[in-house]
Scaffold this motif. Sequence first.
Motif, PDB file in Angstrom:
ATOM      1  N   MET A   1     -30.591 -36.450  25.772  1.00  0.00           N
ATOM      2  CA  MET A   1     -31.255 -36.593  24.469  1.00  0.00           C
ATOM      3  C   MET A   1     -32.731 -36.197  24.496  1.00  0.00           C
ATOM      4  O   MET A   1     -33.421 -36.277  23.484  1.00  0.00           O
ATOM      5  N   GLY A   2     -33.218 -35.807  25.665  1.00  0.00           N
ATOM      6  CA  GLY A   2     -34.628 -35.427  25.766  1.00  0.00           C
ATOM      7  C   GLY A   2     -35.020 -35.403  27.225  1.00  0.00           C
ATOM      8  O   GLY A   2     -34.295 -35.925  28.078  1.00  0.00           O
TER       9      GLY A   2
ATOM     10  N   THR B   1     -39.436 -32.557  25.714  1.00  0.00           N
ATOM     11  CA  THR B   1     -38.539 -32.073  24.666  1.00  0.00           C
ATOM     12  C   THR B   1     -37.731 -33.223  24.082  1.00  0.00           C
ATOM     13  O   THR B   1     -37.346 -34.146  24.813  1.00  0.00           O
ATOM     14  N   VAL B   2     -37.504 -33.163  22.769  1.00  0.00           N
ATOM     15  CA  VAL B   2     -36.747 -34.194  22.053  1.00  0.00           C
ATOM     16  C   VAL B   2     -35.551 -33.520  21.393  1.00  0.00           C
ATOM     17  O   VAL B   2     -35.725 -32.542  20.658  1.00  0.00           O
ATOM     18  N   VAL B   3     -34.360 -34.051  21.658  1.00  0.00           N
ATOM     19  CA  VAL B   3     -33.141 -33.469  21.092  1.00  0.00           C
ATOM     20  C   VAL B   3     -32.862 -34.072  19.720  1.00  0.00           C
ATOM     21  O   VAL B   3     -32.938 -35.295  19.541  1.00  0.00           O
ATOM     22  N   LEU B   4     -32.543 -33.206  18.767  1.00  0.00           N
ATOM     23  CA  LEU B   4     -32.058 -33.655  17.465  1.00  0.00           C
ATOM     24  C   LEU B   4     -30.542 -33.490  17.471  1.00  0.00           C
ATOM     25  O   LEU B   4     -30.036 -32.379  17.668  1.00  0.00           O
ATOM     26  N   ALA B   5     -29.830 -34.609  17.313  1.00  0.00           N
ATOM     27  CA  ALA B   5     -28.363 -34.584  17.406  1.00  0.00           C
ATOM     28  C   ALA B   5     -27.736 -34.841  16.037  1.00  0.00           C
ATOM     29  O   ALA B   5     -28.353 -35.437  15.152  1.00  0.00           O
ATOM     30  N   SER B   6     -26.499 -34.397  15.898  1.00  0.00           N
ATOM     31  CA  SER B   6     -25.766 -34.581  14.643  1.00  0.00           C
ATOM     32  C   SER B   6     -25.327 -36.028  14.463  1.00  0.00           C
ATOM     33  O   SER B   6     -25.123 -36.757  15.447  1.00  0.00           O
ATOM     34  N   GLU B   7     -25.134 -36.413  13.216  1.00  0.00           N
ATOM     35  CA  GLU B   7     -24.566 -37.729  12.911  1.00  0.00           C
ATOM     36  C   GLU B   7     -23.271 -37.911  13.709  1.00  0.00           C
ATOM     37  O   GLU B   7     -22.444 -37.004  13.788  1.00  0.00           O
TER      38      GLU B   7
END
Length: 429
Positions: free
Chosen positions: A223-224, A326-332
Amino acid sequence: MEAVTVLLIGSGGREHAMALALCRDPRVVLHTAPGNPGTAQLGTNHAVGASDLDGLLALAEALSADLVVVGPEAPLCEGLADALSPRPCFGPVKAHAMLEGSKAFAKLTMEAAGVPTASHRMVRRTSDIEDALDAFSGAPWVIKRDVLAGGKGVLVTDDRDKAEAFAMSAIATDGEVLIEAFLEGEEASMLVLMDASGYRCLPASQDHKRVGEHDEGPNTGGMGAYCPAPVVTKAVQKKIESRIVKPMHAHLTSTEVPYRGVLFVGLMIDGHGDPYVVEFNVRFGDPECQVTMPLLGDDAYTWFEAVSRDELASVDLHLVDASLLTVVLASEGYPSSAVTGRPIDGLSLSSPPTTTLGSAWVNLAGVRTEDNGRLTSSGGRVLSVTGMAESLQEAADLAYARLSSLSLLGGHHRRDIGARAGVTHPEME
Ligand code: AMP
Ligand code: GLY
């Protein structure tokens, strides 16, 4: 200056980071299979899947690729590097890719090379599960499926019933399961470039595997991440090299075809600063790659090409001195089930990002361009936002500021990336 044709395999945030790094070398003409909208900005995407070995071989041939760079593990485990030979390839042959493809093989290799790792039992009969759980009781149980599962085939739990149920179902589907001792400590990822001539450790990074803040919730692909990871002090680095990297390099280059690529060493560093191997991967980590690749500056192609020809030791290489986060943007719904097909607002692909000190940029992963030009989500991990600065705090501030300008319905990210390294997060207060 002679142009060089590079075929990059893969389609994630990792491959976007590799593409950005490769294209900093003005000689590189980039082709990616299958790529994503980020790599399309930098070269030509080809509709050939990363697991379509025949398609990839034909493409490398048609392009007369000077170098093939493999992002994900699956084609390596299937023997892509073997099949490409003698075409130069960054990524190991199948016999070495087994280090990631089979945890049992990795354990045997570590035993042979004398590398520290958790003690384990391979269990094949359900009637032996109880005994194995007894052998490792007193700490959480660590149960691992011996299949490629993208980091999701592992259960760490205090609940004996859950441990047993996971082991039972693993044996039912896979015929075996690995039960190993719990390692206490802090994790770090060491990416090591390696060929017959030598090895080169890149600065250690730290992933955030759990979906939730404070490391809660299920495991994800990551996730990051941030780099460098302060848990790997100079003293710890020395131990990692002497106890793990050196013996692995000796082992992996004593074979007929040496290891040529990156060895990802997943580590647990205990309270005494002693390192243990949690896992090996035969590729860059995702998202570790996003925070490490920019440190190669303009030289990624030079490094990768040298590795593919066993010339790593003879090239003069420098690393950029910087911190990245880094920061991950994940789907619902990620990681259990991801809702995709949603528009991503605030993202423009008018020009490729610059990956330099004092900036933040977006690494695309599960993103597709619709026929009408709109960017929509197409995977669990949609993108990651990477900041690069003189300190981890500044890198975090840059990354989170850029992330706040993006929006994805139902999307989620961790607000605490880097907390273990002392990064503070105004959003968490
Ligand atoms: P792996 O797929 O082997 O990397 O395991 C996934 C995650 O499970 C690791 O990143 C660790 O957080 C955790 N893990 C795996 N093995 C162990 C272990 N022996 N002790 C403690 N945690 C572990
Ligand atoms: N981030 C961990 C991995 O790529 O396996």
